[in-house]
Design a protein around this motif. Structure first.
Motif, mmCIF file in Angstrom:
data_model
loop_
_atom_site.group_PDB
_atom_site.id
_atom_site.type_symbol
_atom_site.label_atom_id
_atom_site.label_comp_id
_atom_site.label_asym_id
_atom_site.label_seq_id
_atom_site.Cartn_x
_atom_site.Cartn_y
_atom_site.Cartn_z
ATOM 1 N N UNK A 62 0.829 -1.211 0.000
ATOM 2 C CA UNK A 62 0.000 0.000 0.000
ATOM 3 C C UNK A 62 0.866 1.265 0.000
ATOM 4 N N UNK A 66 0.375 3.835 -2.932
ATOM 5 C CA UNK A 66 -0.240 5.129 -2.603
ATOM 6 C C UNK A 66 0.620 6.291 -3.083
ATOM 7 N N UNK A 67 1.934 6.164 -2.961
ATOM 8 C CA UNK A 67 2.807 7.240 -3.443
ATOM 9 C C UNK A 67 2.692 7.354 -4.974
ATOM 10 N N UNK A 69 0.028 6.644 -6.595
ATOM 11 C CA UNK A 69 -1.291 7.249 -6.786
ATOM 12 C C UNK A 69 -1.253 8.763 -6.639
ATOM 13 N N UNK A 70 -0.564 9.226 -5.596
ATOM 14 C CA UNK A 70 -0.463 10.667 -5.359
ATOM 15 C C UNK A 70 0.225 11.364 -6.535
ATOM 16 N N UNK A 73 -2.200 10.520 -9.859
ATOM 17 C CA UNK A 73 -3.646 10.743 -9.785
ATOM 18 C C UNK A 73 -4.460 9.469 -9.964
ATOM 19 N N UNK A 74 -3.798 8.346 -10.211
ATOM 20 C CA UNK A 74 -4.531 7.093 -10.431
ATOM 21 C C UNK A 74 -5.079 6.528 -9.117
ATOM 22 N N UNK A 75 -6.306 6.011 -9.157
ATOM 23 C CA UNK A 75 -6.828 5.349 -7.958
ATOM 24 C C UNK A 75 -6.028 4.093 -7.630
ATOM 25 N N UNK A 76 -5.915 3.831 -6.343
ATOM 26 C CA UNK A 76 -5.188 2.666 -5.843
ATOM 27 C C UNK A 76 -6.216 1.714 -5.232
ATOM 28 N N UNK A 77 -6.071 0.443 -5.506
ATOM 29 C CA UNK A 77 -6.934 -0.557 -4.864
ATOM 30 C C UNK A 77 -6.034 -1.557 -4.159
ATOM 31 N N UNK A 78 -6.379 -1.888 -2.923
ATOM 32 C CA UNK A 78 -5.610 -2.973 -2.315
ATOM 33 C C UNK A 78 -6.507 -4.166 -2.015
ATOM 34 N N UNK A 113 -14.337 -2.319 -8.036
ATOM 35 C CA UNK A 113 -13.084 -1.592 -8.214
ATOM 36 C C UNK A 113 -12.152 -2.141 -9.286
ATOM 37 N N UNK B 28 -10.459 0.668 0.739
ATOM 38 C CA UNK B 28 -10.292 -0.512 -0.141
ATOM 39 C C UNK B 28 -9.746 0.041 -1.466
ATOM 40 N N UNK B 30 -8.400 3.608 -2.826
ATOM 41 C CA UNK B 30 -7.865 4.826 -2.212
ATOM 42 C C UNK B 30 -7.828 5.920 -3.268
#
Lengths: 190, 190
Positions: A62, A66-67, A69-70, A73-78, A113, B28, B30
């Motif tokens: 994650x 997440x980094x 994603x930031x 701009x792409x969504x992250x799914x875990x 998702x 879930x 992000x």
């Protein structure tokens, strides 16, 4: 990625001939500068494939995802390792075998998702036998998405996951591949 | 934080009078813009206390904590819910009771990563009865560190965690406090 090899040489702790602990920067304590460089490498590698989503599995993955994603701009799914009480909707699931824990567990992602046409980058901190990544690929394919790249921080080159994924034709980028561990020395693949 | 309340109103799914799912952006999938705003709020709130470390618990809390880490340069530590095979050194541990799962589990942090004099920001996505946060506080105190702030994205104001932490004098910042859920409406504390 020379940089990550150096961090592993410097801060990794050899537990056995199969295990190097990188707890101090990658999977218990997270060092921002190192995580950021890892994320930047994956972005540089995979942006050209027009990804729509980043997929990882709890927990350490994650941080990297997440980094990314930031920055993109792409969504992250875990993916979750246990189906939580609150995950009431329909899920994709895949069974993965943990060689360290010697047990099979299912991982789940809500169907919301991963959608048809999603172009997914899969990322994780470690790749050994490849079970977790194969489970994530399975989930993307169940959702009729496409895996456009797989980013791994540390691959254990002496276990089969990397070979298997490359043979299947996946676009796998491992930033540091440990070839072998002998005594107090870690050898990397060039 | 008005912004987060709006996201919860817009994307939250009411499961019962106790539960709002925020799977689509907070725990879930992000959403980077939302996670980044949450992280920025906590940085704005707690930077003045000269923190040395950010502590969270796997899994969702890692996303918020890592973005704070990237922006501040502070190392992030996440407590593990199970002691992994590779965590061979000495650990601080604390027992936490999960009201949703109705079971007690221990959480662990390697002693290396909380040290005497550490000034710790604790962050998590949700606060309900406060078990997880109290476990994290316990671990910081075992390590002779100091909790300088607690950042929570969504507090369930109708459960006891927030009240308990405020009574104990902790510097708690919850960005959205759900007062009650009635039918298809979510009411926030101002």
């Amino acid at each position: 990625m020379e940089f990550l090899q150096q961090q592993i040489q410097k801060y990794g702790k050899i537990v056995s001939k199969d295990i190097v602990k990188v707890d101090s920067f990658l999977n218990h304590q997270l060092q921002p500068k190192i995580i950021e460089k890892i994320a930047d490498e994956f972005i540089g590698e995979f942006s050209k494939y027009n990804p729509t989503k980043i997929l990882t599995i709890e927990a350490s993955g994650i941080a990297i995802a997440m980094v990314m994603g930031i920055k993109t701009g792409l969504p992250v799914v875990f993916a979750k390792k246990k189906k939580p009480v609150t995950l009431s909707g329909e899920c994709y699931s895949s069974n993965i075998y943990s060689y360290t824990k010697k047990e099979t567990n299912s991982i789940v992602v809500s169907k919301e998702f991963i959608q048809k046409g999603d172009r997914v980058i899969i990322v994780d901190d470690f790749l050994a036998m490849g079970s977790a990544v194969l489970g994530l690929i399975d989930i993307v394919e169940q959702g009729e998405g496409e895996v456009v790249g797989i980013g791994i921080a540390v691959e254990k080159g002496f276990q089969k996951g990397g070979e298997l994924l490359r043979e299947k034709g996946y676009n796998l980028k491992s930033l540091a591949i440990i070839e072998k561990i002998e005594g107090d020395k870690i050898f990397f693949r060039n």
